[in-house]
Design an enzyme around this catalytic site. Structure first.
Site, PDB file in Angstrom:
ATOM      1  N   LYS A 100       0.851  -1.197   0.000  1.00 37.07           N
ATOM      2  CA  LYS A 100       0.000   0.000   0.000  1.00 37.07           C
ATOM      3  C   LYS A 100       0.885   1.245   0.000  1.00 37.07           C
ATOM      4  CE  LYS A 100      -3.980   1.843   2.622  1.00 37.07           C
ATOM      5  NZ  LYS A 100      -4.839   1.616   3.811  1.00 37.07           N
ATOM      6  N   SER A 140      -9.831  -1.002   7.116  1.00 35.66           N
ATOM      7  CA  SER A 140      -9.315  -0.787   5.761  1.00 35.66           C
ATOM      8  C   SER A 140      -8.582  -1.964   5.150  1.00 35.66           C
ATOM      9  CB  SER A 140      -8.398   0.441   5.741  1.00 35.66           C
ATOM     10  OG  SER A 140      -9.149   1.619   5.803  1.00 35.66           O
ATOM     11  N   SER A 179      -9.701   1.394   2.921  1.00 33.88           N
ATOM     12  CA  SER A 179      -8.883   2.219   2.053  1.00 33.88           C
ATOM     13  C   SER A 179      -7.834   1.440   1.270  1.00 33.88           C
ATOM     14  CB  SER A 179      -8.176   3.300   2.866  1.00 33.88           C
ATOM     15  OG  SER A 179      -7.295   2.712   3.822  1.00 33.88           O
TER      16      SER A 179
END
Lengths: 69, 451
Positions: free
Chosen positions: B81, B180, B156
């Site tokens: 990420k 997330s 996310s």
């Protein structure tokens, strides 16, 4: 002696501040935050929190001082 | 033929790499080819590390040929990420606010993946600063759901999830502050693990709310999640004995957690519970006291902490945030200190309530995400006849366990009638993430109908 700030006073002041800062779109979010804060203060476990919450609104059960037990 | 490896779980690929049935270079080339084919439309990556991945692959092949096989991540392409530092590559947080200067060092979690021999294939798109559940606010554009491009993959860590779901990586690192990792894992049909709070270092990770932030893996199966978790965690001991799929006792906290569910999500979840009980698992109703306070606690904690983290840039460069994320951060400046303290007290109360619900049980079982992957652009959805904000309903089932720090994992448990994945969430005892993974692996086996 200065008067304590009530929850409604706080919300009005926060919205005025949002307008002053050019962020009127923040106002509905402030309403939602005020609702969430009301729920937080009304939580049953808050009555057992260490120390009383600040005086906000004497008629509001969510902001009454903690049960000393 | 090599491209077929892109769909395999890590444990199978690792066996083939160790046996030299396939070279790491072949695997990396196939993965980069998949990225070239899929990513222009899906937008899962912010940066693809073609050159460094090929160099690392050749190094891995040389090591393995010399008899220095490091273990199950050696030669396995993994995505990160883009909130996590990787030396020599900018950490963008999918925002214009961050500079584009390269990170000077790997975050400890990245360093551990390198040490384990993983090939870092790219950095993944996300909701700006991880402050959202849909991925709609990103300076790299919206990541699309791999099964339905009109829908969000969740967030996310949406790019991380899509990279694994489509064979563009074999595992990904995500972060989870309110859900997330588990939310996009559920929406995309993956396994997503949020370890116990504090077990995996968040150094070198752009914080959202430091008392809530977790780093963890997204993978295709529980066994793979354990491989990545064991590689990245701080503490190396405490491994539990395998359960060999033996039936166990789960607690299902129906009040609050099953009150507001999409009808199809509910049906898929109930069918999964039935399959477990058919396989001799015990599933007991066990409410979590005060669970209905989870959202308000989380809100006061995350808003306050995120506003503190972003205070300077909110003053200096507010126009560089996406409008929705900026507003959420600005809202945090209006949370009063006394309410933050109340929320911290509530967090301790809720932590004890989750402990009480877990007492005498191996894990709690509940859905991971109350709705299927939401349509792009939707701000509200109908859930059981009530209109719910997309953000609130997506966080509803996960945020409590980010707040209390209990380990939680989402595993796939079925599809809606339109083919959208649903997730089943298992919540374990604090500091017993390995045992939670044992339970999750056994549940995964039971749901697949294997013994």
């Amino acid at each position: 002696m200065e008067e304590p700030l009530t929850r409604d006073d706080w919300l009005v002041a926060a919205k005025t501040d949002a307008d002053r800062r050019g962020l009127p779109e923040l106002k509905p979010l402030l309403d939602a935050l005020a609702d969430a804060t009301r729920a937080l203060r009304a939580a049953s476990w808050n009555r057992r929190a260490a120390g009383p919450p600040a005086r906000l609104d004497a008629a509001d059960p969510a902001t009454r001082p903690d049960d000393p037990r | 033929m090599t491209a077929g490896w892109c769909e395999h779980p890590i444990y199978r690929l690792a066996t083939a790499i160790d046996a030299r049935e396939v070279s790491v270079r072949e695997v990396v080339d196939a993965t980069l080819s998949r990225i070239a084919d899929c990513d222009p439309s899906l937008r899962a990556f912010t940066t693809v590390l073609d050159d460094s991945a090929r160099v690392a692959a050749e190094g891995a092949d040389r090591e393995i040929a010399a008899g220095r096989y490091r273990g199950p991540l050696h030669g396995v392409p993994v995505s990160i990420k883009d909130l996590i530092d990787l030396a020599g590559v900018p950490t963008t947080a999918a925002s214009q606010v961050t500079g584009r200067a390269p990170a000077t060092a790997d975050a400890p979690v990245v360093a551990r993946l390198r040490e384990a021999g993983a090939i870092l294939i790219g950095k993944c798109n996300l909701h700006e600063f991880a402050f959202g559940t849909t991925g709609e606010d990103s300076s790299y554009g919206q990541t699309l759901h791999p099964r339905d491009p009109t829908r969000s993959p969740g967030g996310s860590s949406g790019g991380s999830a899509v990279s694994v779901a489509t064979g563009m990586a074999f595992a990904a690192l995500g972060t989870d502050t309110g859900g997330s990792i588990r939310i996009p894992a559920a929406a995309c049909g993956l396994v997503g693990l949020k370890p116990t709070f504090g077990e995996v270092s968040c150094d070198g990770v752009v914080p959202l709310a430091p008392s809530l932030d977790h780093v963890g893996p997204l993978t295709r199966c529980v066994r793979d999640a354990r491989v990545v978790y064991r590689a990245i965690r701080d503490h190396r001991g405490g491994e539990s004995a395998p359960t060999n799929g033996a039936a166990q006792t789960l607690g299902c906290p129906r009040p609050y957690f099953l009150d507001r569910l999409d009808d199809e999500v509910r049906a898929v979840f109930e069918r999964a519970l039935s399959r477990l009980t058919d396989a001799d698992w015990t599933v007991e109703d066990t409410p979590v006291q005060h669970a209905h306070d989870a959202a308000t606690l989380y809100l006061h904690l995350v808003l306050s902490e995120a506003a503190t983290i972003h205070a300077a840039t909110l003053e200096q460069r507010p126009q560089d945030y996406t409008p929705a994320v900026r507003l959420r951060l600005e809202l945090g400046r209006y949370v009063r200190a006394e309410d933050y303290v109340r929320a911290q007290h509530g967090r301790a109360v809720l932590g004890r309530a989750v402990d009480a619900a877990l007492a005498g049980r191996d894990a709690l079982v509940l859905p991971s995400l109350a709705i299927p992957a939401p349509p792009l652009g939707a701000t509200a959805v109908d859930v059981g006849g009530q209109t719910e904000s997309v953000r609130s309903i997506m966080l509803r089932l996960t945020q409590l366990f980010s707040t209390t720090g209990h380990p939680a994992v989402s595993i796939p448990c079925g599809l809606t009638s339109t083919g959208l994945p649903c997730g089943l969430q298992l919540v374990g005892h604090r500091h017993r993430t390995d045992q939670l993974l044992d339970v999750a692996e056994a549940v995964e086996t039971a749901l697949a109908g294997r013994s």
